[in-house]
Design an enzyme around this catalytic site. Structure first.
Site, short mmCIF file in Angstrom:
data_model
loop_
_atom_site.label_atom_id
_atom_site.label_comp_id
_atom_site.label_asym_id
_atom_site.label_seq_id
_atom_site.Cartn_x
_atom_site.Cartn_y
_atom_site.Cartn_z
N GLY A 83 16.11 4.41 11.37
CA GLY A 83 14.74 3.91 11.34
C GLY A 83 14.43 3.10 12.59
N ALA A 84 13.26 2.46 12.59
CA ALA A 84 12.88 1.58 13.70
C ALA A 84 11.88 0.55 13.18
CB ALA A 84 12.24 2.39 14.84
N GLY A 96 16.62 -3.54 14.70
CA GLY A 96 17.45 -4.71 14.38
C GLY A 96 16.85 -5.61 13.33
N GLU A 104 24.04 0.23 15.54
CA GLU A 104 23.05 1.31 15.60
C GLU A 104 22.95 1.87 17.02
OE1 GLU A 104 19.98 0.00 12.05
OE2 GLU A 104 19.68 -0.84 14.02
N LYS A 122 4.84 1.70 11.95
CA LYS A 122 5.80 1.37 13.02
C LYS A 122 5.31 1.82 14.40
CE LYS A 122 8.75 -0.02 9.84
NZ LYS A 122 9.98 0.65 9.54
#
Ligand code: 5RP
Length: 225
Positions: A83-84, A96, A104, A122
């Site tokens: 994911g982000a 993070g 990651e 996002k």
């Protein structure tokens, strides 16, 4: 917003995984859906092995029967799904939010194909406009890291877990930095990496190959130009 966009993006991404591949397994609430999807495909006969980016992901994958490999025992990972927190039009990312940025990044950089799964919240024009930038630092000199990050324009706060500092799986601290927003992500990434005491920055530059964006009832797949 419902979890449907995350689930749709994750379900689409797991279909990119082929038989016998080694799969990098990201961390976070979106990736959880992908790991569940891989667990289902495994039960249907797909053979895969995973490399986990966090202790939490390791546990989840093991519970679903996904065999896990140590990154040190392999030369490359075929495909990673992660994911982000934010992603811009050039596919630069902030990651993070879950504190797993270092593993990651290492897993992503070891991968032939990097697939990022996000919902539309996002997507940003400028990194740092909705989220802080996590930076993993050594506990020994974290306060000095705060000062050095300030010189780069970041307002850094030590991430906490109740009364204690949040600890990463590597035993380090996270500094969450507000940049309002980030002018030049590749340049900032290089500057942060040069600071003594920094283990890793949550800026992921030129790492995402494919981005699957989930909406309520559809997905959009974007490839890096
Ligand atoms: C964890 C991460 C996650 O990928 C990121 O925080 C996105 O998480 P979520 O899918 O829960 O929004 O970088 O370190």
């Amino acid at each position: 917003m419902s979890d449907e966009p995350k689930r749709l993006a994750a379900d689409h991404a797991v279909r990119m995984v082929a038989h016998n591949q080694i799969v990098g397994l990201g961390t976070g609430s979106t990736t959880r859906f992908a790991i569940e999807g891989l667990g289902r495909l495994l039960r249907d006969g797909l053979q895969i092995r995973g490399v986990a980016t966090s202790v939490a992901t390791s546990k989840m994958a093991a519970d679903l029967g996904i065999p896990l490999l140590d990154l040190n025992d392999i030369e490359r990972i075929d495909i990673t799904i992660d994911g982000a927190d934010e992603i811009d039009e050039k596919f630069n990312m902030i990651k993070g939010g879950g504190g797993a940025l270092t593993r990651e990044k290492l897993v992503a950089l070891s991968s032939v194909r990097r697939v990022i799964i996000v919902d539309e919240t996002k997507l940003v024009a400028r990194l740092g406009s909705t989220r802080v930038l996590p930076v993993e630092v050594l506990p020994f000199s974290w306060a000095r890291s705060v000062r050095l990050l300030k010189e780069l324009g970041g307002n850094a706060q030590l991430r906490r877990d109740g009364d204690a500092p949040f600890l990463t799986d590597n035993g380090n601290y996270i500094l969450d930095c507000r940049f309002d927003p980030i002018e030049d992500p590749p340049m900032l990434e290089r500057q942060i990496k040069l600071l003594p005491g920094v283990v890793e920055s949550g800026l992921f530059i030129s790492i995402a190959d494919t981005v699957v964006v989930g909406f309520e009832n559809r997905v959009e797949v974007r490839e890096r130009k």
